[in-house]
Design a protein around this motif. Structure first.
Motif, short mmCIF file in Angstrom:
data_model
loop_
_atom_site.label_atom_id
_atom_site.label_comp_id
_atom_site.label_asym_id
_atom_site.label_seq_id
_atom_site.Cartn_x
_atom_site.Cartn_y
_atom_site.Cartn_z
N PHE A 288 0.84 -1.19 0.00
CA PHE A 288 0.00 0.00 0.00
C PHE A 288 0.89 1.25 0.00
N ASP A 289 1.09 1.82 -1.16
CA ASP A 289 1.91 3.02 -1.31
C ASP A 289 1.03 4.25 -1.14
N ILE A 290 1.54 5.24 -0.42
CA ILE A 290 0.77 6.44 -0.12
C ILE A 290 1.42 7.65 -0.78
N ALA A 291 0.63 8.42 -1.48
CA ALA A 291 1.09 9.67 -2.08
C ALA A 291 0.35 10.80 -1.41
N SER A 292 1.08 11.57 -0.64
CA SER A 292 0.52 12.73 0.05
C SER A 292 1.57 13.81 -0.05
N GLU A 293 1.91 14.41 1.06
CA GLU A 293 2.97 15.42 1.05
C GLU A 293 4.27 14.79 0.56
N HIS A 294 4.52 13.56 0.97
CA HIS A 294 5.67 12.78 0.54
C HIS A 294 5.17 11.42 0.08
N ALA A 295 5.88 10.83 -0.87
CA ALA A 295 5.54 9.48 -1.30
C ALA A 295 6.09 8.48 -0.28
N ILE A 296 5.26 7.56 0.13
CA ILE A 296 5.67 6.52 1.08
C ILE A 296 5.45 5.18 0.40
N ARG A 297 6.54 4.48 0.13
CA ARG A 297 6.46 3.17 -0.52
C ARG A 297 6.43 2.09 0.55
N ASP A 298 5.42 1.25 0.50
CA ASP A 298 5.25 0.15 1.45
C ASP A 298 6.23 -0.96 1.08
N GLU A 299 7.18 -1.22 1.94
CA GLU A 299 8.17 -2.27 1.69
C GLU A 299 7.80 -3.59 2.37
N ASP A 300 6.85 -3.54 3.32
CA ASP A 300 6.50 -4.74 4.09
C ASP A 300 5.29 -5.47 3.52
N GLY A 301 4.27 -4.75 3.18
CA GLY A 301 3.06 -5.36 2.64
C GLY A 301 2.23 -6.06 3.70
N GLU A 302 1.15 -6.64 3.22
CA GLU A 302 0.18 -7.31 4.09
C GLU A 302 -0.33 -8.55 3.37
N ASP A 303 -0.34 -9.69 4.07
CA ASP A 303 -0.92 -10.91 3.51
C ASP A 303 -2.43 -10.82 3.61
N LEU A 304 -3.09 -10.92 2.46
CA LEU A 304 -4.55 -10.84 2.41
C LEU A 304 -5.08 -11.91 1.46
N PRO A 305 -6.32 -12.34 1.66
CA PRO A 305 -6.85 -13.45 0.86
C PRO A 305 -6.97 -13.17 -0.64
N ASP A 306 -7.30 -11.91 -1.01
CA ASP A 306 -7.50 -11.63 -2.43
C ASP A 306 -7.48 -10.12 -2.68
#
Length: 79
Positions: free
Chosen positions: A6-24
Motif C-alpha cells: 500500500f503506497d501512499i502519495a501525500s505530502e511525501h511518497a511513502i512506498r510500502d516495503e512490508d506489505g500485508e498478507d490478504l486473501p484476495d
C-alpha cells in the motif's frame, strides 16, 4: 496467501516495503479504504493544500491492482 503493498502519495511518497498478507484483491481494496479513513485526519492539512491523498495497491509482482484517491475541492463564494 498473496501479499499486497500500500503506497501512499501525500505530502511525501511513502512506498510500502512490508506489505500485508490478504486473501484476495478485494480484501486489499477494503484494506486501502480502511487505511484512507485512518490517513485523512492525519493528512488533512496536506489534503487542504494539494486537494489529494492517494493509495496505490500493488501485488507481489509490483503490478497495480487498485488505486484509491481522496480529493478535496473547496469553493469560496463571493461576498
Amino acid at each position: 496467501m498473496p501479499r499486497y503493498f500500500f503506497d501512499i502519495a501525500s505530502e511525501h511518497a511513502i512506498r510500502d516495503e512490508d506489505g500485508e498478507d490478504l486473501p484476495d484483491s478485494e480484501a486489499a481494496r477494503d484494506m486501502a479504504i480502511r487505511i484512507a479513513a485512518e490517513l485523512l485526519p492525519v493528512h488533512s492539512r496536506q489534503l487542504a493544500q494539494t486537494g489529494r491523498v492517494a493509495i496505490t495497491v500493488r501485488d507481489e509482482q509490483g503490478a497495480t491492482v487498485h488505486e484509491l484517491e481522496c480529493r478535496l475541492t473547496t469553493r469560496t463564494q463571493p461576498v
